[in-house]
Design a protein around this motif. Sequence first.
Motif, mmCIF file in Angstrom:
data_model
loop_
_atom_site.group_PDB
_atom_site.id
_atom_site.type_symbol
_atom_site.label_atom_id
_atom_site.label_comp_id
_atom_site.label_asym_id
_atom_site.label_seq_id
_atom_site.Cartn_x
_atom_site.Cartn_y
_atom_site.Cartn_z
ATOM 1 N N LEU A 86 0.824 -1.214 0.000
ATOM 2 C CA LEU A 86 0.000 0.000 0.000
ATOM 3 C C LEU A 86 0.857 1.264 0.000
ATOM 4 O O LEU A 86 0.502 2.266 -0.635
ATOM 5 N N LYS A 87 1.992 1.222 0.685
ATOM 6 C CA LYS A 87 2.903 2.370 0.655
ATOM 7 C C LYS A 87 3.402 2.621 -0.760
ATOM 8 O O LYS A 87 3.548 3.771 -1.187
ATOM 9 N N ASN A 90 1.225 4.766 -2.644
ATOM 10 C CA ASN A 90 1.103 6.126 -2.071
ATOM 11 C C ASN A 90 -0.144 6.306 -1.215
ATOM 12 O O ASN A 90 -0.704 7.408 -1.140
ATOM 13 N N ILE A 91 -0.575 5.221 -0.561
ATOM 14 C CA ILE A 91 -1.655 5.347 0.426
ATOM 15 C C ILE A 91 -1.040 5.962 1.688
ATOM 16 O O ILE A 91 -0.067 5.432 2.228
ATOM 17 N N LEU A 94 -0.246 5.093 6.949
ATOM 18 C CA LEU A 94 -0.595 3.693 7.172
ATOM 19 C C LEU A 94 -0.067 3.194 8.505
ATOM 20 O O LEU A 94 1.025 3.564 8.941
ATOM 21 N N SER A 104 -5.557 3.561 7.626
ATOM 22 C CA SER A 104 -5.041 4.764 6.983
ATOM 23 C C SER A 104 -5.717 5.935 7.676
ATOM 24 O O SER A 104 -6.952 5.991 7.740
ATOM 25 N N ILE A 109 -8.999 0.104 6.673
ATOM 26 C CA ILE A 109 -9.108 -0.183 5.242
ATOM 27 C C ILE A 109 -8.893 -1.672 4.939
ATOM 28 O O ILE A 109 -9.065 -2.096 3.803
ATOM 29 N N SER A 147 -11.568 3.201 2.218
ATOM 30 C CA SER A 147 -10.999 2.347 1.176
ATOM 31 C C SER A 147 -9.882 3.079 0.444
ATOM 32 O O SER A 147 -9.712 4.297 0.577
ATOM 33 N N LEU A 148 -9.147 2.327 -0.347
ATOM 34 C CA LEU A 148 -8.077 2.931 -1.155
ATOM 35 C C LEU A 148 -8.661 3.978 -2.091
ATOM 36 O O LEU A 148 -8.061 5.042 -2.299
ATOM 37 N N ILE A 151 -9.679 7.216 -0.152
ATOM 38 C CA ILE A 151 -8.512 7.939 0.360
ATOM 39 C C ILE A 151 -7.695 8.582 -0.766
ATOM 40 O O ILE A 151 -7.212 9.704 -0.634
ATOM 41 N N SER A 152 -7.568 7.859 -1.894
ATOM 42 C CA SER A 152 -6.688 8.344 -2.962
ATOM 43 C C SER A 152 -7.419 9.017 -4.110
ATOM 44 O O SER A 152 -6.800 9.720 -4.921
#
Length: 242
Positions: A86-87, A90-91, A94, A104, A109, A147-148, A151-152
């Motif tokens: 996930l890093k 670019n989440i 974390l 996150s 998540i 969720s991803l 967040i993104s």
Amino acid sequence: MKLIKLDAIDSTNDFLKSMSSQDEQENFTVVTAENQTKGKGQMGAVWKSETGKNLIMSVLVKDFLFDNEKVFNLNIIVSLSVLEVLKSLNIPDLCIKWPNDIMSYNKKIGGILIENTLKSDGRIVSVVGIGLNVNQTNYTELPNASSLAVISGKTFDKNALVVSIVEKMKEKIELWQTNTAAFWEDYFNSLFKKGVPMPFKNLQNTNFMGIIQGVSPVGKLQVLLEDDSVAEFEIKEIQMLY
């Protein structure tokens, strides 16, 4: 990597456990599902997911655990593997909420459920269940979840996530013996709210203040109490109020 894709199943962990009773299943066999009707969390908690939007997977891990006192080692490997993947996407912000929730900011998540089976010859066979909120965006009934995508602001390829997570797990398992201390330190440093005074609730529904210090070798949460003693708690013996 053997990958079995299902449209719907009651539980990918249960499905893979029934398969893994047959010893010919290869290590790191993966089962994924678009929908899971009886998803499980820690200690039987229910885990629900919107059909087709999230990552639901289980991974067979053999020939790593040989000691019941060290089963938490696999939790560390899996948690850190998910975190690193996930890093790389670019989440932000974390961390791991003990023992196996992926966070996150202050939102959950993902979650991990590892079920171990002791074989008659002493081997330990593990089924690693991973649920990750990926492209779902509606969490009106789950205010502590995200969720991803939320967040993104992007959507993600779930199949690519499966491959990345399993490859990272393999990598860490191969490096475990020479990097054990470093992996434990990474896990400690990634703990949600570590070192911060926090309210907790115990099995008697009594609230108390404590500070997370770390995790014991067998996976118990170590909490500094107001009388300066350090208590250790099993899963479900303690609830963080945040």
